[in-house]
Design an enzyme around this catalytic site. Structure first.
Site, PDB file in Angstrom:
ATOM      1  CB  SER A   1       8.973  -3.612 -42.335  1.00  0.00           C
ATOM      2  OG  SER A   1       9.303  -2.380 -42.958  1.00  0.00           O
TER       3      SER A   1
ATOM      4  CE1 TYR B   1       6.529  -5.276 -46.655  1.00  0.00           C
ATOM      5  CE2 TYR B   1       7.191  -3.173 -45.717  1.00  0.00           C
ATOM      6  CZ  TYR B   1       7.457  -4.495 -45.981  1.00  0.00           C
ATOM      7  OH  TYR B   1       8.629  -5.046 -45.565  1.00  0.00           O
TER       8      TYR B   1
END
Length: 261
Positions: free
Chosen positions: A143, A156
């Site tokens: 990501s 995350y």
């Protein structure tokens, strides 16, 4: 030699055996459709029964929770029994979780995130390389949060940064077998897994933060997977490719304009 032969399509992936974790929705499902249409033999996995989804796109479905190490190993063995040795692994299964601050999120939340986003990716690489032809390709989905700090992403973001580092180390370890390992780091991407309210907020925010001024489409990410699994990417390994509209590059003109208005 391949580059000097104009009759060879460097981007042809027809006949390749592609294993996609988390392939029943979102980017994973779009990628599965893309690879099937390109002539690949595709296996998709998911925690819930999605045989109907696999049948509808011409893929094979294996139900497995990627955090179950024993079941995951058997899933790779099953895929090989069905389609032969792997050529490509798309490590797409992941978990975003509810946005929380560190103060709101106990260590158990972080461990759960790491189990799915890091340990499962690690195990998929282990099992896939045992069942993969030399010269294969592994694509780990990270990501843009791996590079950029975001409020409430304190679980995350670090988990995806770990995926990037794991990618680099695996690329070195499996280079003697000419197995290439790369990461793709998407920014905001449209997905049916995002609710309407979240989509509207994400789209507006990303239009300001991203130099290209928009949210990405799943097919744009799938096309990068395709490239990395093809012979056209035969000299690319250990890389993290940011597909985020330029978000990780720096401050967008839209953001500057917004701040100055």
């Amino acid at each position: 030699m391949l580059l000097s032969n104009p009759t060879i399509n460097m981007f042809d992936i027809s006949g390749k055996h592609v294993f996609i974790t988390g392939g029943t929705a979102g980017i994973g499902l779009t990628a599965a459709k893309h690879f099937v249409e390109a002539g690949a033999k595709v296996v998709i996995t998911g925690r819930r029964d999605a045989q109907d989804i696999a049948d509808s796109i011409g893929a094979t479905f294996i139900r497995v929770d990627v955090t179950d190490e024993t079941a995951l190993e058997k899933a790779f063995e099953q895929a090989v029994a069905l389609n032969g040795n792997l050529d490509c692994l798309i490590n797409n299964a992941g978990y975003g979780g509810e946005p929380k601050t560190m103060e709101e999120s106990p260590g158990a939340d972080m461990q759960f995130m790491l189990d799915i986003n890091v340990v499962a990716v690690y195990n998929c690489i282990r099992f896939a390389t045992r069942a993969m032809n030399d010269g294969g390709s592994i694509v780990n989905v990270a990501s843009s949060a791996a590079k950029i700090g975001v409020p409430t992403y304190t679980r995350y973001g670090p988990s995806k940064a770990a995926v990037v580092n794991l990618t680099q180390n695996a690329a070195i370890e499996f280079a003697p077998r000419n197995i290439r390992v790369n990461a793709v780091c998407p920014g905001a991407v449209w997905s049916e897994m995002v609710t309407n309210d979240e989509s509207e907020f994400e789209a507006k925010s990303f239009a300001i933060l991203s130099p290209l001024g928009r949210v990405g489409n799943p097919e744009e990410i799938a096309s990068i997977f395709h490239f990395l699994c093809s012979n056209g990417a035969s000299f690319i390994t250990g890389q993290a490719i940011y597909a985020d509209g330029g978000h990780a590059a720096g401050v967008s003109q839209q953001l500057l304009g917004h701040l100055m208005s």
